[in-house]
Design a protein around this motif. Sequence first.
Motif: not given
Length: 1131
Positions: A640-664
């Motif tokens: 989880a740490h490594d994948v999110f690190g890859s996400c954060y390097q790709s796009s900061e705004s998308h990674s922030f949304t990923l953290l607070i998105r309500k999951s169905p």
Amino acid sequence: MVFGRVCVCVDGRMCQCGNARESHLSVALGDYFSTAMVNHWDSRQHSSLHPTDAFGEMQFTGASKRQSYFMRLANDTAPSIVYNLLTRHWGLPSPNLVVSVVGGEGMEKVKTWVREVLRQGLVKASQSTGAWILTTGLQEGVGRCVGEAVRDHATAAASSSTNKVLALGVTPWGVVHDRKQLVNPKGSSPAKYKAQSTFKDSCSLDNNYQAFLLVDDGSVGRRGVETGFRAKLEEYISHQRTGICGSGTIDIPVLCMLISGQTNMLERVELSLKTSMPWLILAGSGGVADLLSEVLERVSPAPPSPSPPAEGEGGATPSVDMRERVAEIVRSHFPGHGDLDKLVEQVLSIYQNRELITVFHGEQEGTDDFDTVLLKALVRASKQRILSDATPNMEELKLAVAWNRVDIAKSELFNGSIRWKHSDLEDSMTDALVNNKPEFVRLFTENGLCILDYLNYGKLEFLYSTTPEGTLAYHLLQRMLQRRLQERPFTASSANLLDDTPDSATKMMSGNGPNSISLFEVSGVLELLIGDVCKPFYYSALGLDPNLSKRNALKKASKVLRGGQLYRADRCLYPWASLFIWAVLQNYSDMAVFCWEMAGETVLSALSGCKLLREMSKLESESETKLSMKVLAQRFENMAHDVFGSCYQSSESHSFTLLIRKSPVWGATTCLQMGMAADARLFFSQDGVQSLLSQIWWGEMRRSTEVWRLEWAGWDLCVLCIRIHSKPPKRPFIVKRWRQFWYAPVTSFVGNVIMYFLFLLLFAYVLLVDFKGPPPAGPAVSEYVLYFWVFTIVCEEIRETFLVGSLILRQRLRLYRQDMWNKCDLTAITLFIAGVICRMFSSWFDAGRALLCVDYMVFTLNLIHIFAIHRQLGPKIIIVGKMIKDIFFFLFFLGVWLMAYGVANQALIYSYDPRPDRIFRRVFYGPYLHIYGLSPEEEMDAMLCTTNTTLIEGGAEPCRNQYGNWLVVILLVIYLLVTNILLINLLIAMFSYTFNKVQEHSDVYWKFQRYKLIVEYHSRPSLAPPFIILSHLNLFIKRYIRRVPSVKVHDFVRELKGKEANRLMTWESIQKENFLSAQSKVQRGTDSARIKRISMEYCSSAMSWIVDTLVQSSMVKPPRPPPTHRGTTAY
């Protein structure tokens, strides 16, 4: 009960059973039996059944410490009893293949290449397929060769290897040498058995076998008495299912392997072939094996005879020419045999079932692909008995899955030559899932199996019903099932299922009725492990409302399950996520990782798996399983740490949304909520997570704003000195700046800190200066202000507990109790209320003042929680908390020494002193002061004393006893030595270890602790107590009168729908694939992997050159030069 056989007939001095007259039972030596003349001894007529007197475990003297199971049993024992004994009582794993090696018995010498086939071929194939090897288990012939091969494999294999080779001996009891060592009517645990050299009529057991079935027909020294029993056992096993608890899709394949053999083996082969048992014959091993291989290769099938075959015969009647050719071959192999016609008939009968026989030329073909030879032999035999709608490819695939040979499946079945349909792979997919074979699951999904069409809720329930007994998941599911059954109306069927016997538990776990495992039990287990972080799972499939109470949900679920259970045919909405949860609960690490790779919402899925595993490890009792769960949980947190690190390097705004998105998928939770519940400190230390938290903490203010500016701005209504992010103004400048300042959590935090210090100052002023007597003299005005201040604090506690979030009351109270600081707040408020009530009455005034003094200490300790946000103080606070735990362990040891020394000291100094208060002071308080070099006042001051017991009982000071002073000094020296030197240094060492352990990861601890405080102050109003009452009134009007929704909620929870949600999931999947690709590249690029790859290429090339050279004459030049060792200069 298992029985053995004993001869009850004596004929002369030596009975025809092979045993001497004096060795028979006393009943066999009577006049009636001694006069009987036996022409032909028969086991059924001349022996009787007696309870077995040889069973248990045996240890071979002078051999390894490993013990083997053994059981003496009659030759007509039911094979079902024996199989149950092997798998359940002795705990042997169910086989995926049974290879029964026959022939090569007695003193016959085994050829060298046959030994290599057994060692390099059979044992290796058994290890890779999970097979049982059946032999006679004696130290002679083929049995000894198999034992040596098993021993060599066990020596070479790693001790932690899960693939053990199981060799079982089906041995005639009367042939076992010195079998009296095993006799013990009460069972042996273990019996000492000494193996000796082979004798004429007996032979010792081989110590390399895991179990022995000692077949007894009442005779002694007769070989072959186990043949019928062994054939029945093989036939019974061939009708059992493979997999865990028989959950496989095919019957256990049984293959008989013929090596050499005498003419009596022809009858054994003939009878076995009539039950469609496949055979593998080692051509060139000698004896009957050579005879049958030559007949099968040289004799061509004759055209069918026009006359119909006789009843009981299969196939056409052989022609005269064929019979003559077979007779000629038989004479060449057994020229001196007396009954040649019988041998010819047996060979012809075997020839009619030639489709079930495979001939293996070991000297020519080699042993490298012997497991493939076994597979093809079984597939060839299965063609004769498969159903009309089945195909040989399907049978071969099922065997490959049962043996876990994905390499064979890839090379033989999934090489592009066969077009597989979805329906062809469903059964094998279920087999691969149940038996934890992730490589096959990957193979099937890559070759035509659609997981959406495959997994419905019925299949998911079936997977949970196959949970192995004894695991944690099994016990949790069974507990939930029993809870549901107890809520049902009491019936006879439910009464039978409520007992705790293993059979009843098995019935509850299996089946498809209302008494079997359902999604409701799975949902209950997940709620137990995950808690209130997620909404209940699978409630929508069952038609249940997630907001129902537990009791109402249980009643409605029972009603749904007693109905038609139509939901079982529905597709599973999130199949890979459901399989991931199932694999995690089973603790299947590789399967769980693969399902995680295939599932969506990668980061949240990894955190959820981490949460499940850590909660399961707390409930697991087995230390090895507990450790494996913790290791797998840490692995998911790292991913989880490594994948999110890859996400954060790709796009900061998308990674922030990923953290607070309500999951169905995960019950409307978010990554931050699940990470907090999973105690994922490493994940929260990731830069992207901290960047989001800092953004929420500062709001629209810049992070470089100084603290003094915030403090000044709290009193400056214009808020002109705060640096705000420049945005186009939509409101007047002053109003805009005001909202940006007050809506930031950091503002609420600073305001609460300042006002809390003022509250403590007011509290201290009231206690020290202005604490007046009970009414009407008091309370003073300052005390009334203090009351109002505490009242606003109570109002805020009630708002945080009951009015924030969307949880039900039960969940709110549970979350409130889990926080230690909430308990501290509740204690402080309770003490304050009790103190205020007591101080209002003159009789309780002093008690009320004491309670308020203690309460002031509790309120002051709350400052520790406030300063947890500080980067330097936060980790130190954690260290203090862990050191307090260390103190409790220290106090336990100190209490032991205090009591030991205190009681002995009191008894030696004072012979009689009945007052409890003085006893307590001298036993505990005095020795405690001695640690610091102090003594109680009564020991320092000279006081009047007496020896009169009446005066002592009245309260007078007793005189000291001078007799034991020398012993008191010795005890004091020992006590001070232990406490001051040993225990105090132990405490210092414990503190040092705790400090170093936390200090190493102080940054990680602080970042994790920071999240809790940010969430707390993010939900708080801008004003601090006592002015917070204004914010409460404002919130009440906005939320409950004007119905204005909260905007700040979207900072931590955001719900995405439609294209926006799909785009985010696609982006996350791409980042996951990039991460997995990079990880695979790193793995392949390691030095060890590169060296291994180069070595394999070189060895393969060199072996190919050697083969090409040896094929030709040594005098002929090789067709090409030997290969060069490439890559030596690069590495």
